[in-house]
Structure formats: structure tokens, C-alpha cells
Design an enzyme around this catalytic site. Structure first.
Site, PDB file in Angstrom:
ATOM      1  N   GLY A  69       0.813  -1.211   0.000  1.00 23.62           N
ATOM      2  CA  GLY A  69       0.000   0.000   0.000  1.00 23.62           C
ATOM      3  C   GLY A  69       0.846   1.259   0.000  1.00 23.62           C
ATOM      4  O   GLY A  69       1.857   1.340   0.703  1.00 23.62           O
TER       5      GLY A  69
ATOM      6  N   GLY B 201      -0.827   4.570  -0.029  1.00 24.90           N
ATOM      7  CA  GLY B 201      -1.789   5.653   0.103  1.00 24.90           C
ATOM      8  C   GLY B 201      -1.302   6.677   1.112  1.00 24.90           C
ATOM      9  O   GLY B 201      -0.098   6.955   1.207  1.00 24.90           O
TER      10      GLY B 201
ATOM     11  N   VAL C 199      -1.079   6.657   4.496  1.00 23.35           N
ATOM     12  CA  VAL C 199      -0.148   6.164   5.522  1.00 23.35           C
ATOM     13  C   VAL C 199       1.109   5.598   4.881  1.00 23.35           C
ATOM     14  O   VAL C 199       2.229   5.844   5.355  1.00 23.35           O
ATOM     15  CB  VAL C 199      -0.830   5.109   6.416  1.00 23.35           C
ATOM     16  CG1 VAL C 199       0.161   4.576   7.451  1.00 23.35           C
ATOM     17  CG2 VAL C 199      -2.042   5.716   7.107  1.00 23.35           C
ATOM     18  N   GLY C 200       0.959   4.841   3.789  1.00 21.43           N
ATOM     19  CA  GLY C 200       2.125   4.277   3.108  1.00 21.43           C
ATOM     20  C   GLY C 200       3.096   5.351   2.661  1.00 21.43           C
ATOM     21  O   GLY C 200       4.323   5.203   2.794  1.00 21.43           O
TER      22      GLY C 200
ATOM     23  N   VAL D   3      19.247   0.797  15.082  1.00 17.30           N
ATOM     24  CA  VAL D   3      19.369  -0.629  14.767  1.00 17.30           C
ATOM     25  C   VAL D   3      20.702  -1.026  14.141  1.00 17.30           C
ATOM     26  O   VAL D   3      20.954  -2.210  13.902  1.00 17.30           O
ATOM     27  CB  VAL D   3      18.216  -1.079  13.841  1.00 17.30           C
ATOM     28  CG1 VAL D   3      16.877  -0.828  14.515  1.00 17.30           C
ATOM     29  CG2 VAL D   3      18.266  -0.362  12.508  1.00 17.30           C
TER      30      VAL D   3
ATOM     31  N   GLU E 225     -14.931   9.967   5.305  1.00 16.67           N
ATOM     32  CA  GLU E 225     -14.987   9.327   3.998  1.00 16.67           C
ATOM     33  C   GLU E 225     -16.282   9.706   3.280  1.00 16.67           C
ATOM     34  O   GLU E 225     -17.241  10.187   3.899  1.00 16.67           O
ATOM     35  CB  GLU E 225     -14.932   7.804   4.168  1.00 16.67           C
ATOM     36  CG  GLU E 225     -13.695   7.288   4.880  1.00 16.67           C
ATOM     37  CD  GLU E 225     -12.436   7.385   4.035  1.00 16.67           C
ATOM     38  OE1 GLU E 225     -12.561   7.542   2.804  1.00 16.67           O
ATOM     39  OE2 GLU E 225     -11.342   7.317   4.613  1.00 16.67           O
TER      40      GLU E 225
ATOM     41  N   LYS F  16     -11.530  -0.778  17.458  1.00 18.99           N
ATOM     42  CA  LYS F  16     -10.391  -0.356  18.273  1.00 18.99           C
ATOM     43  C   LYS F  16     -10.583  -0.743  19.734  1.00 18.99           C
ATOM     44  O   LYS F  16      -9.624  -1.146  20.409  1.00 18.99           O
ATOM     45  CB  LYS F  16     -10.203   1.161  18.127  1.00 18.99           C
ATOM     46  CG  LYS F  16      -9.801   1.575  16.717  1.00 18.99           C
ATOM     47  CD  LYS F  16      -9.847   3.080  16.530  1.00 18.99           C
ATOM     48  CE  LYS F  16      -9.495   3.469  15.106  1.00 18.99           C
ATOM     49  NZ  LYS F  16      -9.629   4.924  14.864  1.00 18.99           N
TER      50      LYS F  16
END
Length: 432
Positions: free
Chosen positions: A10, A12, A14-15, A33, A190, A205
């Protein structure tokens, strides 16, 4: 390790934020890391689409197998949404020995236990901090920060869309439909807002929060849900008059071995910390036997806030990789599920009635409450423009849900009651 390779499902809102954070915070990630983090492959629906972040077109693929079957990809990050197809993708990723980070609350609410079991069986991590409350680290707070405590209650505003709508309705005296249209124009709602305004998003949630907070498998069907579509300007104004603010609240409460979980419009005392949470912001109030009361507050959605939680989970996976302890973080629920009955759930209630304005009406109403041993904390009685009718607004003292539901049935059968205009749960004390 020379580098850690990421497969992204994805690209969108968030991606795009995930890619942006990985690129801009590469120095911090390397410091955390000890090696670079590389996005090797990205699953998209349209490789030619213009996006908010620039990604080398050679990294884009329309075929999920290019990620799921790539032996060089260490971690799959899922931000594509969906349930059934996505579940199959993540199950395959875990079976192929890939760690998974997801922001998908719908998926985790329905298939979380199954996927966590698959992760453990395959020695993989499955982290999902971003699935609840966007950038607020509430899941990590419950699992790690409050790990030694016994959580007794969680109350949360966990849907930014409904909080934005209720904030605007309360501040401006606007109608629900008007504010919903504004929320859609601003991108907070939406085009089909059903999952938000009917409470389903918040219910998913709360199922996740309850499962973690109470160490008990709480299913979506266990959450009692009511949305905000019937809330009127009059309800909000009467609430203000009595010292309350209306919010869509997720409540998870444990007493002894039994729990209740619900999402419903709730009138909060203006002194409660959640009452001051405005617009699209989220907050979760947590009660622990040892810690007392704590509150987690912040942006509940958006590209970068949610992506921050996703990448934080990624850091957790990578640290586990360096330590060689992947697949050991998931803990099976400690307790069997035991849900409260309606006679075990106690609360105060707000009730608004239109009644015949005649002698004996109020006495008949109070007698119904008296039969169930429910008393009043606050009462307002006002004349209506419609001749022969009056409006009664009241707040009860603590009552069981069963008694209150029985009272509503009796009131509907009472000839003097023309209609029950509204009814809401109340948390906190009314203004004297």
C-alpha cells in the site's frame, strides 16, 4: 546485518508517510538498529498514479507475490486496508518467515488472535500499534509501560471523525448533516462515513484495546455499539446546561472476572479530562489498580502521525532481529472471556421526554423509576411550543442497564409520554 529490507503493501496516505519517515529519519533508524533500512518493493493498484511521495517506479509492483515470496524481504508493512484478502497476504508473509507490521484495525479486530498465533508459530513478530489511535502509543503503553499493573477501566475517544463532528456541533450549534459535509470536504470523513458515524471503527479499536488491556479475547461482536447520527443540537445544548460535553466514547470496564465493552454517545462531566479533547484528536483514559489514572492524548489519524507508529513498530522488529528474539513478544490471553450481563452494568443516564402537560404526568413517570429503585440527580421541565406538551430532561443516579431498559419500555407504554426524544449514558457528576 548489512541492511533490513522492507516490503510495503500500500502506498496511500499512511504508506506515503512511512516512505517519507524512512527516508528522512534514516540516520536515526541506523543509530537505533545499526544498519540501513531499505524499502525494496511496494505494492500498488496503479503504478502510474501521482502520489504525495516520490518512489522509484522500478520498486512498484501490482503483484503481492513479488513481496510475499521475495526471500530478501525481512519485514512486510501492511497499510493497504481490507480484511479477507489482506489476511491471506499477511498469513502467507508470516508462513514465509517475514515479520509483519500493520496499521489495520479492521483486520486485527477480526483476525488478530489467528494472525498472532501464526506469528508465534513461525518465530515472527506481528506488531500493530498504528491500528488504534494513530500516532498515540497506547498499545505499547498497555503492553509494556503498564505491564505490571492490572487495568480495570479504559475510556477513549478513538475516532477522530466523530470527535470533529461533535466538537463542531457543540461549538457552533450546527446540525449533524451540515458538519458531516464539512468533515468530508476537509478529508476527515470518507464519502461513505458509515463505519465512523455508526461507531464500528471505534468498536474495532475497543475490541483490540480490551483484548490487550484485560488479557482476554474480546471479539467485535462482544462490543455494544451505538453511533452519533441521532444526536441533535438540542441534546448538546441541554447537556451543556447540565454541565456535560457529548463525546463518542469507547468504554471497557472490568470488575472482578467480568467485563463490559461498548461504544456509544456519552455525556461527560466538563471536569473530565476527555471532555476537553477537541476536533480530530484522540485520547484514551486508562485506570490501573497500581498506577491510578493516566491519559494518552494525540493525533488519532493522518499520514505522518500514523506512519510514526508504523515505523516505531518497525524499529521494535529490527531490535528483536538483532537480539534474536523475534516471535516471542505475543502473550496468549491470561483469562477466559466473561461478559457482564445487563443487570451487572451500572451507569447514570440522560433522558429527554416529550409528555402531555397535564396533572399527574410527572407523578406517573417518577413512579416507574421508583418501582426500579432509580432516583434522579437532575431534572428540568420546560413548556413546548406545541400546545398541551412539555419537555422533561433528567439525569438519573447510578442504575443497572437492565433496570433502565425496563424503565424505557414502561415509559413507551405510558399514555402521558408522547415520545422518548433521546437517551445517553452519563459519566461524571452533573452541575448542581
Amino acid at each position: 546485518m548489512e541492511s533490513i529490507s522492507i516490503g510495503l503493501l500500500g502506498l496511500g496516505t499512511v504508506g506515503s508517510g512511512v516512505v517519507q519517515i524512512i527516508e528522512k529519519h534514516q540516520d536515526k533508524l541506523m543509530h537505533q538498529v545499526g544498519c540501513p533500512v531499505v524499502v525494496k518493493r511496494v505494492l500498488v493498484k496503479d503504478a502510474d498514479k501521482e502520489r504525495a511521495v516520490k518512489v522509484d517506479r522500478n520498486l512498484l509492483t501490482l503483484n503481492p507475490e513479488d513481496i510475499l515470496n521475495d526471500a530478501d524481504i525481512d519485514v512486510v508493512i501492511e497499510v493497504m486496508g481490507g480484511i479477507e484478502e489482506t489476511r491471506n497476504h499477511l498469513k502467507k508473509a508470516l508462513d514465509n518467515g517475514k515479520h509483519v507490521v500493520t496499521a489495520n484495525k479492521d483486520l486485527m479486530a477480526v483476525y488478530g488472535p489467528e494472525l498472532l498465533a501464526a506469528a508465534t508459530q513461525n518465530g515472527c513478530d506481528l506488531f500493530y500499534e498504528a491500528s488504534v489511535a494513530g500516532g498515540i502509543p497506547i498499545l505499547r503503553g498497555l503492553v509494556d509501560g503498564l505491564a505490571s499493573d492490572r487495568i480495570t477501566k479504559m475510556m477513549g475517544i478513538v475516532n477522530g471523525t466523530t470527535n470533529f463532528i461533535l466538537t463542531k456541533m457543540s461549538k457552533n450549534g450546527s446540525a449533524y448533516e451540515e458538519v458531516l459535509k464539512e468533515a468530508q470536504e476537509l478529508g476527515y470523513a470518507e464519502s461513505d462515513p458509515t463505519a465512523d458515524v455508526e461507531g464500528l471503527d471505534a468498536a474495532r479499536k475497543m475490541a483490540i484495546l480490551s483484548t490487550l488491556g484485560f488479557s482476554m479475547n474480546i471479539d467485535l461482536d462482544d462490543v455494544k455499539v451505538k453511533g452519533i447520527t441521532d444526536i441533535t443540537e438540542e441534546d448538546l445544548q441541554y447537556g451543556k446546561q447540565l454541565g456535560y460535553t457529548m463525546k463518542l466514547i469507547g468504554i471497557a470496564h472490568r470488575e472482578g472476572e467480568k467485563v463490559e465493552v461498548s461504544v456509544q454517545p456519552t455525556l461527560l462531566s466538563e471536569s473530565h479530562p476527555l471532555a476537553s479533547v477537541q476536533d480530530e484528536y484522540n485520547a484514551v483514559y486508562v485506570y490501573g489498580e497500581a498506577v491510578g489514572e493516566t491519559m494518552f492524548y494525540g493525533p488519532g489519524a493522518g499520514s505522518l502521525p500514523t506512519a510514526t507508529a508504523v515505523v516505531s513498530d518497525l524499529v521494535g522488529v529490527m531490535k528483536n532481529m538483532r537480539l534474536g528474539v523475534n516471535g516471542k513478544s505475543a502473550v496468549a490471553p491470561q483469562y477466559d472471556k466473561k461478559l457482564k450481563g445487563a443487570d451487572e452494568i451500572y451507569s447514570k443516564y440522560f433522558l429527554r421526554l416529550h409528555v402531555k402537560d397535564e396533572v399527574g404526568t410527572f407523578a406517573n413517570i417518577t413512579s416507574i423509576f421508583s418501582e426500579h429503585h432509580v432516583s434522579f440527580e437532575k431534572i428540568l421541565q420546560l413548556p413546548l411550543k406545541e400546545k398541551g406538551l412539555a419537555e422533561i430532561v433528567l439525569v438519573t443516579h447510578q442504575a443497572s442497564l437492565k433496570d433502565y431498559e425496563d424503565i424505557l419500555v414502561s415509559l413507551r407504554d405510558l399514555p402521558a409520554v408522547q415520545t422518548i426524544k433521546s437517551s445517553y449514558r452519563v459519566e461524571g457528576s452533573a452541575r448542581v
